[in-house]
Scaffold this active site. Structure first.
Site, PDB file in Angstrom:
ATOM      1  N   LYS A   1       0.839  -1.217   0.000  1.00 22.75           N
ATOM      2  CA  LYS A   1       0.000   0.000   0.000  1.00 22.75           C
ATOM      3  C   LYS A   1       0.870   1.261   0.000  1.00 22.75           C
ATOM      4  O   LYS A   1       0.554   2.255  -0.661  1.00 22.75           O
ATOM      5  CB  LYS A   1      -0.939  -0.020   1.223  1.00 22.75           C
ATOM      6  CG  LYS A   1      -1.771   1.261   1.413  1.00 22.75           C
ATOM      7  CD  LYS A   1      -2.693   1.506   0.244  1.00 22.75           C
ATOM      8  CE  LYS A   1      -3.767   2.553   0.450  1.00 22.75           C
ATOM      9  NZ  LYS A   1      -3.337   3.901   0.707  1.00 22.75           N
TER      10      LYS A   1
ATOM     11  N   GLU B   1       1.135   6.830  -6.510  1.00 17.15           N
ATOM     12  CA  GLU B   1       0.025   7.814  -6.532  1.00 17.15           C
ATOM     13  C   GLU B   1       0.573   9.252  -6.493  1.00 17.15           C
ATOM     14  O   GLU B   1       0.139  10.115  -7.270  1.00 17.15           O
ATOM     15  CB  GLU B   1      -0.878   7.533  -5.326  1.00 17.15           C
ATOM     16  CG  GLU B   1      -1.974   8.536  -5.066  1.00 17.15           C
ATOM     17  CD  GLU B   1      -2.707   8.246  -3.737  1.00 17.15           C
ATOM     18  OE1 GLU B   1      -3.269   7.153  -3.591  1.00 17.15           O
ATOM     19  OE2 GLU B   1      -2.699   9.126  -2.849  1.00 17.15           O
TER      20      GLU B   1
HETATM   21  C1  6PG Z   1      -5.873   5.586  -1.151  1.00 20.98           C
HETATM   22  C2  6PG Z   1      -5.096   6.845  -0.802  1.00 20.98           C
HETATM   23  C3  6PG Z   1      -5.229   7.230   0.626  1.00 20.98           C
HETATM   24  C4  6PG Z   1      -4.323   8.395   1.043  1.00 20.98           C
HETATM   25  C5  6PG Z   1      -4.785   9.701   0.585  1.00 20.98           C
HETATM   26  C6  6PG Z   1      -4.056  10.888   1.208  1.00 20.98           C
HETATM   27  O1  6PG Z   1      -5.236   4.685  -1.644  1.00 20.98           O
HETATM   28  O2  6PG Z   1      -7.092   5.546  -0.964  1.00 20.98           O
HETATM   29  O3  6PG Z   1      -3.753   6.608  -1.065  1.00 20.98           O
HETATM   30  O4  6PG Z   1      -4.901   6.102   1.380  1.00 20.98           O
HETATM   31  O5  6PG Z   1      -4.279   8.428   2.412  1.00 20.98           O
HETATM   32  O6  6PG Z   1      -4.691   9.752  -0.793  1.00 20.98           O
HETATM   33  O7  6PG Z   1      -2.687  10.807   1.087  1.00 20.98           O
HETATM   34  P1  6PG Z   1      -1.801  12.123   1.277  1.00 20.98           P
HETATM   35  O8  6PG Z   1      -2.470  12.973   2.295  1.00 20.98           O
HETATM   36  O9  6PG Z   1      -0.462  11.674   1.770  1.00 20.98           O
HETATM   37  O10 6PG Z   1      -1.753  12.780  -0.046  1.00 20.98           O
END
Ligand code: 6PG
Length: 467
Positions: free
Chosen positions: A190, A197
């Site tokens: 993850k 991401e």
């Molecule tokens: C997901 C996302 C999520 C993540 C947010 C915020 O897979 O659903 O990765 O888990 O927590 O996108 O991440 P940041 O605040 O670090 O941008």
């Protein structure tokens, strides 16, 4: 016992509520728990139960002991709490109430080393434990998230059927849920997902930084929507095109948002984790640092005033921009998957890359057509850079990629991820690098020694330099 259920959801925030609704919609009965905090969190689980018809038959609690007593052992507890201290504090309160054989799932964005630690601790107490990376945000949690499982294989066997029911399904109806190994393996996958991401989001920000110079906002929005009907299709591209279509008082809504990006830490963890493995993750790191730089708004204003901002002209076409975007994404995904291979070696895991691509192809934030291509590729091969699709893309897009970067530099527009992608690709295909000089320098000032070409690796040599 008759009315008791086994599943209990802990934490009725956005993700916990959506997951509970998903469980209930799939016919899996569960009880709901949210803590009581005077004036802040009162009657939360009861309120959620009342808000969604599918949760009507679920019992709702804000007393932890009553919640645990209402569940039939072996209990299956899905925790959706903020990671770090809140999770640790909660586990300390929870554990004394449990019976041997009960199963705890940490579905938060926990650091994989914290999950390793919890796995050891809970095993000693006779409990089963899984650390599951849950991706997909509110909608994914409700309609089908991507689930990256790590922990005790016996625990996974107990819940696999239900997890597959609530998970997203790919084009072949395969559940986007897989077991990746003991302890924190699932949370590791993850974390790398989040690293990818970050870079995918940054690449789109860079496309928009370049696009806004030579296109109108409307044309850029339309182009992104068109790209999403091609092999570039991804959830992040889709939402970027969608959010660009919003306006307020005739201004694009995006222009009303402060240009300072924050983060909750997983991108930094991924960057640090790659460093720990001595594996390059130049795109994740560049994306993370781009967010850091964005935070220094006052400095940026001062420097823009002193040195001049970026130029308002660019000799670029939409097709050239798209090719640069597509190629940079391949390097980003290549690095993410290679990192998982490196982690396998270090941590003795057996994370299968095509399984990861399957879990990521639907349900999660980075879901995309590219990940579908990765599934096929990893069935037979390893490095993504040796895939036929990348080769073809490079053949038709390399000149455009170089031109995009040249144009960005000429116009002084920062594109750190695209640039990192190009630089990394160039370095990776350099047969004879200049690292021999680094070795010579290390030896010159510190007698660190070097391997001499054509001689055994066992004995380090020193150069003829005199100090
Ligand atoms: C997901 C996302 C999520 C993540 C947010 C915020 O897979 O659903 O990765 O888990 O927590 O996108 O991440 P940041 O605040 O670090 O941008």
């Amino acid at each position: 016992m008759k009315n008791k259920v086994q599943w209990g959801m802990i934490g009725m925030g956005v993700m916990g509520t959506s997951l509970s609704r998903n469980f209930a919609q799939k016919g899996i009965p569960l009880a709901l728990y949210n803590r009581f905090e005077k004036g802040k969190e009162e009657g939360v689980a009861e309120l959620k139960k009342a808000s969604y018809p599918e949760l009507k038959s679920a019992q709702a609690f804000e007393n932890l002991a009553a919640f645990i007593a209402a569940l039939a052992p072996p209990r299956k507890l899905f925790m959706m709490l903020p990671s770090g201290k809140p999770t640790t504090v909660f586990l300390k309160k929870l554990v004394p109430l449990l019976s041997e054989g009960d199963l705890i799932i940490d579905g938060g964005n926990a650091h994989f080393e914290a999950t390793n630690k919890n796995a050891r601790w809970l095993k000693k107490g006779g409990f089963l434990f899984l650390g599951i990376g849950v991706s997909g945000g509110e909608e994914g949690a409700l309609k089908g998230p991507s689930l990256m499982v790590g922990g005790d294989p016996k625990a996974y066997a107990l819940v696999k059927k239900d997890l597959h029911l609530i998970a997203a399904k790919n084009k072949n109806q395969k559940a986007c849920c897989a077991y990746f190994g003991p302890g924190g393996a699932g949370h590791y996958v993850k974390m790398i997902h989040n690293g990818i991401e970050y870079a995918e989001m940054q690449l789109l920000a860079e496309v928009s930084a370049l696009g806004r110079v030579f296109l109108s906002h409307t044309r850029l929005q339309k182009a992104l929507k068109e790209w999403n009907a091609t092999e570039s299709k991804s959830y992040l591209l889709e939402i970027t095109a969608a959010l660009f279509s919003y306006s307020e008082e005739n201004r694009p809504f995006i222009d009303l948002i402060k240009d300072q990006a924050s983060n909750k830490g997983t991108g930094a963890w991924a960057t640090a984790a790659a460093t720990a493995l001595a594996y390059p993750n130049t795109l994740m790191a560049s994306a993370l640092h781009a967010r850091f730089i964005s935070a220094f708004k006052t400095d940026r204003e001062t420097y823009a005033h002193t040195f001049g901002d970026y130029a308002q002209s660019l000799d670029l076409s939409l097709s050239e921009l798209k090719k640069s975007y597509d190629l940079s994404r391949w390097i980003n995904h290549h690095q993410g998957f290679e990192l998982l291979s490196a982690a396998n070696k270090t941590y003795n895991w057996t994370i299968e890359l095509n399984e990861v691509a399957t879990v990521w192809a639907e349900g999660c934030i980075i879901k995309s057509t590219l990940l579908e291509q990765c599934i096929k590729h990893f069935e037979k091969n390893r490095s993504l850079l040796l895939s036929e699709s990348f080769y073809e893309l490079l053949k038709s897009g390399k000149a455009a990629w170089k031109k995009t970067l040249q144009q960005a530099i000429t116009s002084e527009i920062a594109v750190p991820c695209m640039q990192a992608a190009w630089t990394t690709f160039s370095a990776l295909k350099t047969k004879e690098s200049s690292a021999n000089l680094i070795q010579a320098q290390r030896d010159f000032f510190g007698a660190h020694g070097f391997e001499r070409i054509g001689q055994s690796e066992e004995e380090l040599q020193h150069g003829p330099w005199a100090q």
